[in-house]
Each structure stands twice: as structure tokens, then as C-alpha cells.
Write a protein that holds these residues in place. Sequence first.
Motif, PDB file in Angstrom:
ATOM      1  N   ALA A 168      -0.539   2.176   6.454  1.00 58.54           N
ATOM      2  CA  ALA A 168      -0.506   3.057   5.288  1.00 58.54           C
ATOM      3  C   ALA A 168       0.267   2.422   4.138  1.00 58.54           C
ATOM      4  O   ALA A 168      -0.176   2.467   2.989  1.00 58.54           O
ATOM      5  CB  ALA A 168       0.111   4.403   5.664  1.00 58.54           C
ATOM      6  N   LEU A 169       1.395   1.818   4.440  1.00 56.14           N
ATOM      7  CA  LEU A 169       2.198   1.180   3.394  1.00 56.14           C
ATOM      8  C   LEU A 169       1.470  -0.015   2.778  1.00 56.14           C
ATOM      9  O   LEU A 169       1.456  -0.186   1.558  1.00 56.14           O
ATOM     10  CB  LEU A 169       3.560   0.751   3.949  1.00 56.14           C
ATOM     11  CG  LEU A 169       4.504   1.895   4.322  1.00 56.14           C
ATOM     12  CD1 LEU A 169       5.728   1.366   5.060  1.00 56.14           C
ATOM     13  CD2 LEU A 169       4.915   2.684   3.081  1.00 56.14           C
ATOM     14  N   ILE A 170       0.849  -0.822   3.626  1.00 57.07           N
ATOM     15  CA  ILE A 170       0.137  -2.002   3.123  1.00 57.07           C
ATOM     16  C   ILE A 170      -1.107  -1.592   2.341  1.00 57.07           C
ATOM     17  O   ILE A 170      -1.322  -2.063   1.216  1.00 57.07           O
ATOM     18  CB  ILE A 170      -0.217  -2.953   4.282  1.00 57.07           C
ATOM     19  CG1 ILE A 170       1.060  -3.583   4.851  1.00 57.07           C
ATOM     20  CG2 ILE A 170      -1.183  -4.045   3.817  1.00 57.07           C
ATOM     21  CD1 ILE A 170       0.853  -4.370   6.125  1.00 57.07           C
ATOM     22  N   LEU A 171      -1.928  -0.726   2.914  1.00 58.71           N
ATOM     23  CA  LEU A 171      -3.152  -0.315   2.219  1.00 58.71           C
ATOM     24  C   LEU A 171      -2.819   0.432   0.931  1.00 58.71           C
ATOM     25  O   LEU A 171      -3.471   0.228  -0.091  1.00 58.71           O
ATOM     26  CB  LEU A 171      -4.033   0.553   3.116  1.00 58.71           C
ATOM     27  CG  LEU A 171      -5.360   0.972   2.491  1.00 58.71           C
ATOM     28  CD1 LEU A 171      -6.213  -0.238   2.128  1.00 58.71           C
ATOM     29  CD2 LEU A 171      -6.131   1.898   3.420  1.00 58.71           C
ATOM     30  N   GLY A 172      -1.798   1.270   0.957  1.00 55.60           N
ATOM     31  CA  GLY A 172      -1.387   1.976  -0.253  1.00 55.60           C
ATOM     32  C   GLY A 172      -1.028   1.016  -1.363  1.00 55.60           C
ATOM     33  O   GLY A 172      -1.423   1.192  -2.524  1.00 55.60           O
ATOM     34  N   LYS A 173      -0.287  -0.023  -1.030  1.00 52.06           N
ATOM     35  CA  LYS A 173       0.101  -1.025  -2.040  1.00 52.06           C
ATOM     36  C   LYS A 173      -1.121  -1.772  -2.558  1.00 52.06           C
ATOM     37  O   LYS A 173      -1.265  -1.985  -3.766  1.00 52.06           O
ATOM     38  CB  LYS A 173       1.131  -2.002  -1.457  1.00 52.06           C
ATOM     39  CG  LYS A 173       1.709  -2.930  -2.487  1.00 52.06           C
ATOM     40  CD  LYS A 173       2.421  -2.137  -3.567  1.00 52.06           C
ATOM     41  CE  LYS A 173       2.952  -3.026  -4.658  1.00 52.06           C
ATOM     42  NZ  LYS A 173       3.384  -2.269  -5.823  1.00 52.06           N
ATOM     43  N   PHE A 174      -2.018  -2.164  -1.665  1.00 49.88           N
ATOM     44  CA  PHE A 174      -3.219  -2.878  -2.107  1.00 49.88           C
ATOM     45  C   PHE A 174      -4.108  -1.995  -2.983  1.00 49.88           C
ATOM     46  O   PHE A 174      -4.677  -2.471  -3.968  1.00 49.88           O
ATOM     47  CB  PHE A 174      -4.005  -3.435  -0.917  1.00 49.88           C
ATOM     48  CG  PHE A 174      -3.530  -4.778  -0.474  1.00 49.88           C
ATOM     49  CD1 PHE A 174      -3.875  -5.927  -1.169  1.00 49.88           C
ATOM     50  CD2 PHE A 174      -2.721  -4.907   0.649  1.00 49.88           C
ATOM     51  CE1 PHE A 174      -3.432  -7.175  -0.770  1.00 49.88           C
ATOM     52  CE2 PHE A 174      -2.271  -6.144   1.061  1.00 49.88           C
ATOM     53  CZ  PHE A 174      -2.625  -7.283   0.347  1.00 49.88           C
ATOM     54  N   ILE A 175      -4.233  -0.721  -2.644  1.00 46.35           N
ATOM     55  CA  ILE A 175      -5.041   0.186  -3.463  1.00 46.35           C
ATOM     56  C   ILE A 175      -4.439   0.303  -4.864  1.00 46.35           C
ATOM     57  O   ILE A 175      -5.154   0.249  -5.870  1.00 46.35           O
ATOM     58  CB  ILE A 175      -5.177   1.565  -2.797  1.00 46.35           C
ATOM     59  CG1 ILE A 175      -6.144   1.473  -1.614  1.00 46.35           C
ATOM     60  CG2 ILE A 175      -5.676   2.615  -3.800  1.00 46.35           C
ATOM     61  CD1 ILE A 175      -6.259   2.749  -0.802  1.00 46.35           C
ATOM     62  N   LEU A 176      -3.122   0.429  -4.946  1.00 47.11           N
ATOM     63  CA  LEU A 176      -2.488   0.519  -6.257  1.00 47.11           C
ATOM     64  C   LEU A 176      -2.618  -0.793  -7.035  1.00 47.11           C
ATOM     65  O   LEU A 176      -2.762  -0.771  -8.258  1.00 47.11           O
ATOM     66  CB  LEU A 176      -1.028   0.932  -6.119  1.00 47.11           C
ATOM     67  CG  LEU A 176      -0.820   2.372  -5.660  1.00 47.11           C
ATOM     68  CD1 LEU A 176       0.664   2.689  -5.527  1.00 47.11           C
ATOM     69  CD2 LEU A 176      -1.489   3.360  -6.597  1.00 47.11           C
ATOM     70  N   LEU A 177      -2.596  -1.919  -6.331  1.00 45.15           N
ATOM     71  CA  LEU A 177      -2.815  -3.202  -7.004  1.00 45.15           C
ATOM     72  C   LEU A 177      -4.241  -3.302  -7.542  1.00 45.15           C
ATOM     73  O   LEU A 177      -4.465  -3.775  -8.653  1.00 45.15           O
ATOM     74  CB  LEU A 177      -2.524  -4.375  -6.060  1.00 45.15           C
ATOM     75  CG  LEU A 177      -1.057  -4.656  -5.775  1.00 45.15           C
ATOM     76  CD1 LEU A 177      -0.907  -5.706  -4.681  1.00 45.15           C
ATOM     77  CD2 LEU A 177      -0.332  -5.089  -7.040  1.00 45.15           C
ATOM     78  N   VAL A 178      -5.213  -2.856  -6.750  1.00 47.03           N
ATOM     79  CA  VAL A 178      -6.612  -2.845  -7.203  1.00 47.03           C
ATOM     80  C   VAL A 178      -6.732  -1.971  -8.446  1.00 47.03           C
ATOM     81  O   VAL A 178      -7.406  -2.335  -9.411  1.00 47.03           O
ATOM     82  CB  VAL A 178      -7.552  -2.349  -6.079  1.00 47.03           C
ATOM     83  CG1 VAL A 178      -8.920  -1.975  -6.616  1.00 47.03           C
ATOM     84  CG2 VAL A 178      -7.682  -3.403  -4.997  1.00 47.03           C
ATOM     85  N   HIS A 179      -6.063  -0.840  -8.424  1.00 47.91           N
ATOM     86  CA  HIS A 179      -6.086   0.053  -9.581  1.00 47.91           C
ATOM     87  C   HIS A 179      -5.402  -0.599 -10.787  1.00 47.91           C
ATOM     88  O   HIS A 179      -5.896  -0.502 -11.916  1.00 47.91           O
ATOM     89  CB  HIS A 179      -5.417   1.380  -9.243  1.00 47.91           C
ATOM     90  CG  HIS A 179      -5.381   2.334 -10.377  1.00 47.91           C
ATOM     91  ND1 HIS A 179      -6.510   2.958 -10.853  1.00 47.91           N
ATOM     92  CD2 HIS A 179      -4.368   2.744 -11.161  1.00 47.91           C
ATOM     93  CE1 HIS A 179      -6.188   3.716 -11.891  1.00 47.91           C
ATOM     94  NE2 HIS A 179      -4.891   3.603 -12.076  1.00 47.91           N
ATOM     95  N   ALA A 180      -4.268  -1.267 -10.563  1.00 49.34           N
ATOM     96  CA  ALA A 180      -3.510  -1.884 -11.661  1.00 49.34           C
ATOM     97  C   ALA A 180      -4.294  -3.003 -12.346  1.00 49.34           C
ATOM     98  O   ALA A 180      -4.211  -3.156 -13.571  1.00 49.34           O
ATOM     99  CB  ALA A 180      -2.175  -2.418 -11.141  1.00 49.34           C
TER     100      ALA A 180
END
Length: 186
Positions: free
Chosen positions: A62-74
Motif C-alpha cells: 500500500a505504501l509503495i503503490l500509493g507513492k507510485f500512484i501519486l508520482l504518476v499523478h505528479a
Amino acid sequence: MTVEKTRATVTIAQRAKRELQEYALLSAYLYVCFGALVLYKMAILGSQGVHFSAFGIPVVKALILGKFILLVHAVKLGERYGRLPLVSVIAYKAALYLLLLIVLSIAEEAIVGLSKGRTIAETLAEIGGDKLPGMLATSLIMLLILIPYPASREFAVALGEGRLWGLLFEYRDGVDHERSTRVAKE
């Protein structure tokens, strides 16, 4: 310190706070979803006499995927869709996040395989073989889990800043009950 510099600092601090809150909410949501999948797997395997507990794995995922999703969004990946209906944008972004999850899952399997002394080729062959139906089923479930995130983001953009949360916490009849109670008492 100049007024502009103070505003920039406040803006950066506010942005960092908002992004941290979004990361925490997204990671918590993903943890609950991944945890539910682990509980389901534990129940199925437990009925077959196989007992295991792996609640640390959903936290890390959850922590890793959450960070990657926010990076994709950024980096605005997937933002060049032009004029499409909202449902298409949501489906496209959910599929993009699912693809990211699949890539991360394959990388995870490769790392686990290497830690057990297998080559990456052997690990990938396993993924393509016996594990494929399970991974496809999990991917479909994950797609359904991921849809609310891009949906909420796109609805928030369409409605205007802060309006989505306002709607979610308003009473269904649209009346501000606190205000109407005060008016009735006066």
C-alpha cells in the motif's frame, strides 16, 4: 523576508501538507483493500488446512503503490486524453494504475525469486505458468479497487476545489441542519 517569499513558503507548506494527507488516505485505502484480499486468501487456504499470516505485506504494498500512484499523478502521466467523457478518463486512469501495479508485482516476484536463489527467467516463467490465473483474478479485483481513486480525483476536478468533500458530508436533503436548527431556535 519578503511577502512573496513568505507566500511561497506557505504555499509550499500547504501543498506538502495536502500531498501528505492524500498519500496517507490513499495508502490507508489501499491497505484496507490489500488486507481484505489477504484475509480472503487466509480463509480459503485455512479451509484447506494451510495457515499463514502476512499482514506486513499489504502495508508495504500500500505504501509503495500509493507513492507510485501519486508520482504518476505528479508527472501528469495519462493526462493527454483530450476531450473525453469523464467515465472514459476514469477507466483509462484506473487501467494505467493497474498496469503500474502489475509491473510492480512482477518486480516483487522477481526480487522474491532472486532472494530464493532462482533466476529472473525462472521466476517469470512461473508467473506465466501456474500463477497466471491467480494473477489475472487478482488484477481484475485490483482494477475494481483502483477505480474509486481516479473517480474521486476526476469528480473533484469537475465539481471544483473542495466541492466533492462538501457534497459527501452534506445531508442528503441539502439542508444545513445545524443552521436550520439555530434559525428555528431564534
